[in-house]
Design a protein around this motif. Sequence first.
Motif, mmCIF file in Angstrom:
data_model
loop_
_atom_site.group_PDB
_atom_site.id
_atom_site.type_symbol
_atom_site.label_atom_id
_atom_site.label_comp_id
_atom_site.label_asym_id
_atom_site.label_seq_id
_atom_site.Cartn_x
_atom_site.Cartn_y
_atom_site.Cartn_z
ATOM 1 N N TRP A 87 32.525 40.414 4.631
ATOM 2 C CA TRP A 87 31.553 39.269 5.946
ATOM 3 C C TRP A 87 31.968 39.905 6.463
ATOM 4 O O TRP A 87 31.153 39.982 7.614
ATOM 5 N N VAL A 88 33.255 40.613 7.046
ATOM 6 C CA VAL A 88 33.027 41.423 9.069
ATOM 7 C C VAL A 88 32.989 41.749 9.497
ATOM 8 O O VAL A 88 32.074 41.913 10.403
ATOM 9 N N LEU A 89 32.345 43.048 8.292
ATOM 10 C CA LEU A 89 31.562 44.084 7.948
ATOM 11 C C LEU A 89 30.240 43.889 8.642
ATOM 12 O O LEU A 89 29.184 44.198 9.081
ATOM 13 N N ALA A 90 29.542 42.680 7.990
ATOM 14 C CA ALA A 90 28.301 42.493 7.442
ATOM 15 C C ALA A 90 28.212 41.686 8.708
ATOM 16 O O ALA A 90 26.894 41.649 9.824
ATOM 17 N N THR A 91 28.886 40.433 9.703
ATOM 18 C CA THR A 91 28.320 39.993 10.680
ATOM 19 C C THR A 91 27.533 41.276 11.628
ATOM 20 O O THR A 91 27.097 41.222 12.232
ATOM 21 N N VAL A 92 29.146 42.174 11.787
ATOM 22 C CA VAL A 92 28.517 43.116 12.914
ATOM 23 C C VAL A 92 27.767 43.884 12.392
ATOM 24 O O VAL A 92 26.734 43.980 13.303
ATOM 25 N N LEU A 93 27.261 44.118 11.154
ATOM 26 C CA LEU A 93 25.955 44.460 10.857
ATOM 27 C C LEU A 93 24.859 43.976 11.526
ATOM 28 O O LEU A 93 23.726 44.520 12.070
ATOM 29 N N LEU A 94 24.501 42.960 11.110
ATOM 30 C CA LEU A 94 23.824 41.816 11.154
ATOM 31 C C LEU A 94 23.277 41.717 12.983
ATOM 32 O O LEU A 94 22.954 41.745 13.121
ATOM 33 N N ARG A 95 24.307 42.307 13.644
ATOM 34 C CA ARG A 95 24.426 41.551 14.998
ATOM 35 C C ARG A 95 23.555 42.412 15.674
ATOM 36 O O ARG A 95 22.954 42.831 16.396
ATOM 37 N N GLU A 96 24.336 44.006 15.076
ATOM 38 C CA GLU A 96 23.535 45.902 15.831
ATOM 39 C C GLU A 96 21.914 45.334 15.291
ATOM 40 O O GLU A 96 21.784 45.749 15.955
ATOM 41 N N PHE A 97 22.198 44.915 13.834
ATOM 42 C CA PHE A 97 20.529 45.017 13.412
ATOM 43 C C PHE A 97 19.220 43.943 14.289
ATOM 44 O O PHE A 97 18.603 44.659 14.310
ATOM 45 N N ALA A 98 19.997 42.960 14.789
ATOM 46 C CA ALA A 98 19.786 41.651 15.366
ATOM 47 C C ALA A 98 18.940 42.137 16.648
ATOM 48 O O ALA A 98 17.735 42.334 16.975
#
Length: 185
Positions: A87-98
């Motif tokens: 979920w840490v990686l997912a948080t970073v990915l979500l922020r980058e995509f957003a």
Amino acid sequence: MTTANKLTLLRMALIPVFLGVLYAGVPGHWALGIFIVASLTDMLDGYIARHYNQITNFGKFMDPLADKVLVLSAMCWFVEAGRMPGWVLATVLLREFAVSGMRLVAVEQGRVIAAGWSGKVKTAATMVCLCLMLFIEPPGIMPYGSAPALADTVDLVSNIVIVATTLYSGAEYFIKNRDVFKNAD
């Protein structure tokens, strides 16, 4: 090709080398050294581009992409190694995509959203945290008699810092640029 762009390309070229060293089980400090060199090219290429007026469209695109690929590659390895929750990686990915999506909407409006101070802090903090994680317990060895408890503590604190700076910088981008979505078709 400018010196700044060559450094960006060097960073991109170091990513598969970094991952190859991690997965090959080469002594861990090699991976740390490669990651540090790649991270330092980020600061150096930005300085050179600004100081010597070498800002190019190629650099504006590739520099942040190289940063993201380097950081996300390391984070993927840490997730696979069980040292970072997915979920840490997912948080970073979500922020980058957003943020990238918001920038695309802004471009449609003829507007450019420059990198903010908090985004630069996020990138630097993330790179430092990943360096600490590689240093404390690099693949295959326990350096300087470090104990698993120390590695666990460094991993936990690093993950917290990465998530906190990611969420803060993402929120700042959206708060400062919320009018982008008000004006979207």
